[in-house]
Design a protein around this motif. Sequence first.
Motif, PDB file in Angstrom:
ATOM      1  N   VAL A  18       0.698  -1.221   0.163  1.00 41.15           N
ATOM      2  CA  VAL A  18       0.090   0.012  -0.064  1.00 41.15           C
ATOM      3  C   VAL A  18       0.757   1.114   0.257  1.00 41.15           C
ATOM      4  CG1 VAL A  18      -1.934   1.208   1.167  1.00 41.15           C
ATOM      5  CG2 VAL A  18      -1.539  -1.263   1.552  1.00 41.15           C
ATOM      6  N   ARG A  19       0.686   2.355  -0.655  1.00 41.26           N
ATOM      7  CA  ARG A  19       1.276   3.535  -0.905  1.00 41.26           C
ATOM      8  C   ARG A  19       0.073   4.653  -0.689  1.00 41.26           C
ATOM      9  NH1 ARG A  19       2.699   3.438  -5.454  1.00 41.26           N
ATOM     10  NH2 ARG A  19       1.351   5.101  -6.358  1.00 41.26           N
ATOM     11  N   LEU A  50      -7.134   2.042  -2.003  1.00 38.38           N
ATOM     12  CA  LEU A  50      -7.200   1.218  -3.138  1.00 38.38           C
ATOM     13  C   LEU A  50      -6.599   1.331  -4.406  1.00 38.38           C
ATOM     14  CD1 LEU A  50     -10.792  -0.382  -2.388  1.00 38.38           C
ATOM     15  CD2 LEU A  50      -8.735  -1.123  -1.464  1.00 38.38           C
ATOM     16  N   GLY A  51      -6.642   2.617  -4.697  1.00 35.21           N
ATOM     17  CA  GLY A  51      -6.062   3.151  -6.262  1.00 35.21           C
ATOM     18  C   GLY A  51      -4.416   2.864  -6.276  1.00 35.21           C
ATOM     19  N   SER A  52      -3.654   2.756  -4.811  1.00 31.09           N
ATOM     20  CA  SER A  52      -2.298   2.715  -4.779  1.00 31.09           C
ATOM     21  C   SER A  52      -2.090   1.253  -4.100  1.00 31.09           C
ATOM     22  CB  SER A  52      -1.739   3.861  -4.013  1.00 31.09           C
ATOM     23  OG  SER A  52      -2.240   4.106  -2.799  1.00 31.09           O
ATOM     24  N   THR A  53      -3.029   0.493  -4.255  1.00 31.98           N
ATOM     25  CA  THR A  53      -2.812  -0.781  -3.343  1.00 31.98           C
ATOM     26  C   THR A  53      -2.655  -2.034  -4.465  1.00 31.98           C
ATOM     27  OG1 THR A  53      -4.062  -0.272  -1.583  1.00 31.98           O
ATOM     28  CG2 THR A  53      -3.676  -2.554  -1.841  1.00 31.98           C
ATOM     29  N   THR A  54      -1.501  -2.826  -4.267  1.00 30.78           N
ATOM     30  CA  THR A  54      -1.241  -3.780  -5.172  1.00 30.78           C
ATOM     31  C   THR A  54      -0.912  -5.065  -4.684  1.00 30.78           C
ATOM     32  OG1 THR A  54       0.144  -2.355  -6.596  1.00 30.78           O
ATOM     33  CG2 THR A  54       0.602  -4.679  -7.023  1.00 30.78           C
ATOM     34  N   THR A  55      -1.564  -6.190  -5.149  1.00 28.66           N
ATOM     35  CA  THR A  55      -1.340  -7.469  -4.547  1.00 28.66           C
ATOM     36  C   THR A  55      -0.414  -8.195  -5.218  1.00 28.66           C
ATOM     37  OG1 THR A  55      -3.008  -8.676  -5.883  1.00 28.66           O
ATOM     38  CG2 THR A  55      -3.821  -7.176  -3.719  1.00 28.66           C
ATOM     39  N   LYS A  56       0.134  -9.132  -4.762  1.00 30.96           N
ATOM     40  CA  LYS A  56       1.174 -10.109  -5.311  1.00 30.96           C
ATOM     41  C   LYS A  56       1.073 -11.593  -4.928  1.00 30.96           C
ATOM     42  CE  LYS A  56       5.403  -8.411  -5.221  1.00 30.96           C
ATOM     43  NZ  LYS A  56       6.707  -7.947  -4.805  1.00 30.96           N
ATOM     44  N   PHE A  57       1.033 -12.464  -5.846  1.00 28.59           N
ATOM     45  CA  PHE A  57       0.970 -13.714  -5.767  1.00 28.59           C
ATOM     46  C   PHE A  57       2.026 -14.514  -5.958  1.00 28.59           C
ATOM     47  CE2 PHE A  57      -3.358 -12.181  -5.880  1.00 28.59           C
ATOM     48  CZ  PHE A  57      -4.045 -13.024  -5.084  1.00 28.59           C
ATOM     49  N   ASN A  58       2.168 -15.638  -5.584  1.00 24.65           N
ATOM     50  CA  ASN A  58       3.289 -16.410  -5.932  1.00 24.65           C
ATOM     51  C   ASN A  58       4.497 -15.838  -5.208  1.00 24.65           C
ATOM     52  OD1 ASN A  58       3.919 -19.237  -6.303  1.00 24.65           O
ATOM     53  ND2 ASN A  58       5.098 -18.450  -8.053  1.00 24.65           N
ATOM     54  N   ALA A  75      -5.696  -3.701  -6.488  1.00 23.38           N
ATOM     55  CA  ALA A  75      -7.218  -3.457  -6.058  1.00 23.38           C
ATOM     56  C   ALA A  75      -7.891  -2.650  -7.103  1.00 23.38           C
ATOM     57  CB  ALA A  75      -6.751  -2.817  -4.447  1.00 23.38           C
ATOM     58  N   LYS A  76      -9.091  -2.851  -6.841  1.00 21.36           N
ATOM     59  CA  LYS A  76      -9.942  -2.042  -7.725  1.00 21.36           C
ATOM     60  C   LYS A  76     -10.543  -0.962  -6.858  1.00 21.36           C
ATOM     61  CE  LYS A  76     -13.527  -3.416 -11.235  1.00 21.36           C
ATOM     62  NZ  LYS A  76     -14.128  -4.861 -11.577  1.00 21.36           N
ATOM     63  N   PRO A  77     -10.112   0.292  -7.209  1.00 20.27           N
ATOM     64  CA  PRO A  77     -10.538   1.553  -6.360  1.00 20.27           C
ATOM     65  C   PRO A  77     -11.993   1.713  -6.555  1.00 20.27           C
ATOM     66  CG  PRO A  77      -8.974   1.983  -8.212  1.00 20.27           C
ATOM     67  CD  PRO A  77      -9.147   0.741  -8.488  1.00 20.27           C
ATOM     68  N   LYS A  78     -12.925   1.680  -7.451  1.00 21.90           N
ATOM     69  CA  LYS A  78     -14.398   1.606  -7.526  1.00 21.90           C
ATOM     70  C   LYS A  78     -14.982   0.412  -7.184  1.00 21.90           C
ATOM     71  CE  LYS A  78     -14.077   5.861 -10.120  1.00 21.90           C
ATOM     72  NZ  LYS A  78     -14.546   6.470 -11.707  1.00 21.90           N
ATOM     73  N   ASP A  88     -11.576  -5.307  12.836  1.00 19.41           N
ATOM     74  CA  ASP A  88     -10.142  -5.405  12.240  1.00 19.41           C
ATOM     75  C   ASP A  88      -9.991  -6.081  10.952  1.00 19.41           C
ATOM     76  OD1 ASP A  88      -7.883  -4.311  11.803  1.00 19.41           O
ATOM     77  OD2 ASP A  88      -6.495  -5.718  13.138  1.00 19.41           O
ATOM     78  N   TYR A  89     -11.111  -5.992  10.212  1.00 20.28           N
ATOM     79  CA  TYR A  89     -11.014  -6.789   9.085  1.00 20.28           C
ATOM     80  C   TYR A  89     -11.533  -5.659   7.741  1.00 20.28           C
ATOM     81  CZ  TYR A  89     -16.130  -7.204   8.318  1.00 20.28           C
ATOM     82  OH  TYR A  89     -17.674  -6.671   8.362  1.00 20.28           O
ATOM     83  N   ALA A  90     -10.967  -6.173   6.535  1.00 15.73           N
ATOM     84  CA  ALA A  90     -11.413  -5.345   5.484  1.00 15.73           C
ATOM     85  C   ALA A  90     -11.553  -6.387   4.142  1.00 15.73           C
ATOM     86  CB  ALA A  90     -10.176  -4.312   5.127  1.00 15.73           C
ATOM     87  N   VAL A  91     -12.591  -6.062   3.312  1.00 18.02           N
ATOM     88  CA  VAL A  91     -13.019  -6.900   2.311  1.00 18.02           C
ATOM     89  C   VAL A  91     -12.779  -6.070   0.999  1.00 18.02           C
ATOM     90  CG1 VAL A  91     -14.750  -8.455   1.111  1.00 18.02           C
ATOM     91  CG2 VAL A  91     -14.338  -8.704   3.418  1.00 18.02           C
ATOM     92  N   PHE A  92     -12.191  -6.405  -0.042  1.00 16.46           N
ATOM     93  CA  PHE A  92     -12.150  -5.415  -1.054  1.00 16.46           C
ATOM     94  C   PHE A  92     -11.977  -6.326  -2.410  1.00 16.46           C
ATOM     95  CE2 PHE A  92      -8.025  -7.007   0.142  1.00 16.46           C
ATOM     96  CZ  PHE A  92      -7.149  -7.056  -0.949  1.00 16.46           C
ATOM     97  N   GLU A  93     -12.015  -5.545  -3.547  1.00 18.50           N
ATOM     98  CA  GLU A  93     -12.270  -6.192  -4.911  1.00 18.50           C
ATOM     99  C   GLU A  93     -10.887  -6.048  -5.413  1.00 18.50           C
ATOM    100  OE1 GLU A  93     -15.343  -6.483  -8.457  1.00 18.50           O
ATOM    101  OE2 GLU A  93     -15.703  -5.327  -6.975  1.00 18.50           O
ATOM    102  N   VAL A  94     -10.524  -7.192  -6.060  1.00 14.75           N
ATOM    103  CA  VAL A  94      -9.425  -7.151  -6.778  1.00 14.75           C
ATOM    104  C   VAL A  94      -9.533  -7.260  -8.313  1.00 14.75           C
ATOM    105  CG1 VAL A  94      -7.200  -8.306  -7.131  1.00 14.75           C
ATOM    106  CG2 VAL A  94      -8.122  -8.456  -4.948  1.00 14.75           C
TER     107      VAL A  94
END
Length: 218
Positions: A18-19, A50-58, A75-78, A88-94
Motif C-alpha cells: 500500500v502507498r 485502493l488506487g495505490s494498493t497492489t497484490t502479489k501472488f506466488n 485493487a479495484k478503486p471503485k 479489524d477486517y477489510a474486504v476489497f475487490e481485486v
Amino acid sequence: AFLSRGLEVSRSVMYIGVRAGSKRWSGTGFLVAPHLGMSNHHVLSEKGVLGSTTTKFNYQETFDGGAEPTTLYKAKPKGLFHANEALDYAVFEVDGEPGQEWGYLPLQPHDVQPNQRINIIQHPFGQPKQISIQNNLVEYVGGNVLQYVTATNPGSSGSPVLDDEWQVVGLHHAGGSIPEPTTGRFYNRNEGILVSRILDDLPANIRDQIDEAAKASE
C-alpha cells in the motif's frame, strides 16, 4: 497429504503493498472469492487507498533460495469495499479475478477450541511467503477472538488462521502482550478475529457473494 493441501491453500495468500502519499506499508491477505480479498482494517482502512494498493501472488522462494515468478493484480478503486475497525477486517475487490488462477479460501463458520493446532500462511516484514506450522497451539477462544502461540511478525497482519484441515478459522491481526476479552488477563500471544464473527458482520451483498463462492468450492 497435509503438506500437499497446505501448499495448495497457500496459493490464495497474497502480499499486499500500500502507498499513501509518502507512506508505504505492507500486509498479508487472501482471496475469499475469485474477485474478493480479505485483510485487516489496519492494513486497508479506507477505500481511498485502493488506487495505490497492489497484490502479489506466488511471492515466495524455491527451496534453494531462488525467487519464484510472481503475478501482480491491482485493487479495484471503485469496486466493492467494506471495513470494520472493531473487528479489524477489510474486504476489497481485486481487478481481474485472480482466484481463477490462484484459487480462493471459502469462508464458513468452523468450531475452534483451546489446545487445537492452527497454522498461519503469511508475509512477515513484507518478506516472501512463510508458513508457521510449529509451536502452534490455540490458548484461548472467547469474545470475538482466538489467541495462539504461532510465530508471526509485523507484516503478517491479514493472514488466514487455518486449522489442520486447512479451513479458515480466523483472521490474524495482533501479537504481543494482549488481554483475554472475557478475563482481562494479559498473556504474550498472537490473536485473530473469529471468522464466524466477521461473517455475521458483513453487509448482505458481500456476504451473499462470499457464501456463493464457498458453496461453489464444495
